[in-house]
Design an enzyme around this catalytic site. Structure first.
Site, PDB file in Angstrom:
ATOM      1  N   SER A   8     108.765  54.343  36.511  1.00 36.76           N
ATOM      2  CA  SER A   8     109.289  55.373  37.596  1.00 36.76           C
ATOM      3  C   SER A   8     109.719  56.501  36.566  1.00 36.76           C
ATOM      4  O   SER A   8     108.599  56.241  35.324  1.00 36.76           O
ATOM      5  CB  SER A   8     111.036  55.258  37.647  1.00 36.76           C
ATOM      6  OG  SER A   8     111.472  56.636  38.348  1.00 36.76           O
ATOM      7  N   TYR A  62     119.635  52.654  36.298  1.00 35.67           N
ATOM      8  CA  TYR A  62     118.143  52.817  35.727  1.00 35.67           C
ATOM      9  C   TYR A  62     117.794  53.314  35.211  1.00 35.67           C
ATOM     10  O   TYR A  62     115.671  53.059  34.935  1.00 35.67           O
ATOM     11  CB  TYR A  62     118.878  53.806  37.762  1.00 35.67           C
ATOM     12  CG  TYR A  62     117.502  54.072  38.199  1.00 35.67           C
ATOM     13  CD1 TYR A  62     116.385  53.108  39.244  1.00 35.67           C
ATOM     14  CD2 TYR A  62     116.183  54.955  37.942  1.00 35.67           C
ATOM     15  CE1 TYR A  62     115.311  52.734  40.030  1.00 35.67           C
ATOM     16  CE2 TYR A  62     115.198  55.054  38.694  1.00 35.67           C
ATOM     17  CZ  TYR A  62     113.790  53.673  39.709  1.00 35.67           C
ATOM     18  OH  TYR A  62     113.752  53.621  39.659  1.00 35.67           O
TER      19      TYR A  62
END
Length: 258
Positions: A148, A161
């Site tokens: 990401s 995350y």
């Protein structure tokens, strides 16, 4: 991208989290480029829908349900791939869950553990059994881990995350070092703001809209498409990227350049 350069004919691929979003788009694109695809997801309904779409488009696919945070199920996923298609050539480790939404001092550790299990432990497990198979075959291979933009640029209130996606880069680099001598390449793709059910869910949770978010998250002022991420993964799976390993390819509309 020239489709002739991204030829996956004869290759067998695993795509995890392939029921929806980027995973589904990736599975469909790999199949369209000639790969035989194992579509894996924890949701058998959406996984079956991806397989049906691939077959309707003339491709070859088979569904294997797996919770990729569970080691036994990952081992079985790779074993079923071999039982179905006889070999493995490439894999896109895409499965992930929605980021956490609390600051560190309010963190729910059950949520923290779940995010790390699905977004990081699963990548480690998939690499472990995919690489074992490639070594057993004695053949070249390519593994693509989906990170990401949070792998490089942290966001507040996403500690789990961010930690997981930073970890994906560490696993990718370590894998590239350990297996380059066996011609096994390990790379990462780093999506930015991609229009997926996960992103739409995050927007609903925060109360923001695409018009609010997109200009801040992309130099193009729009969300990316799952198919645009799929193109990057397809290239890294293909022999067209044969001199690329340990690399993180950002597909984020220039977000990281700000």
């Amino acid at each position: 991208m020239n489709a002739n350069l991204v030829d996956l004919a004869g290759k067998v691929a695993i795509v995890t989290g392939a029921g929806v979003g980027m995973g589904a788009a990736t599975a469909r694109l790999l199949a369209a480029r000639g790969a035989k695809v194992i579509v894996s997801d924890i949701n058998d309904e959406t996984g079956a829908e991806t397989v049906a779409a691939i077959r309707a488009e003339g491709g070859t696919a088979h569904f294997v349900m797996a919770n990729v945070a569970d080691e036994a199920q990952v081992e079985a996923l790779v074993a079923q791939t071999i039982a179905t298609y006889g070999r493995l050539d490439c894999a896109v480790n895409n499965a992930a869950i929605t980021p956490d939404i609390l600051p560190i001092h309010e963190a729910d550790m059950a949520v923290f553990d779940r995010v790390l299990n699905v977004d990081l432990r699963s990548v480690m497990l998939c690499m472990k059994y995919e690489i074992r198979q490639l070594l057993a075959q004695g053949s070249a291979g390519s593994i693509v881990n989906i990170g990401s933009v949070s792998s490089f640029r942290p966001q507040p209130n996403n500690a789990a995350y961010v930690a997981a996606k930073h970890g994906v880069i560490g696993l990718t680099k370590t894998g590239s070092l350990e297996y380059a001598g066996r011609n096994i390449r390990v790379n990462a793709v780093l999506p930015g703001a991609i229009d997926t059910p996960m992103l739409r869910g995050a927007l609903e949770t925060t109360g923001f809209t695409e018009a609010d978010f997109a200009p801040a998250l992309s130099l193009f002022g729009r969300f990316g498409k799952p198919e645009e991420v799929a193109e990057a993964s397809a290239w890294l799976c293909s022999d067209a990227s044969s001199y690329v390993t340990g690399h993180s390819l950002a597909v984020e509309g220039g977000y990281l350049t700000r």
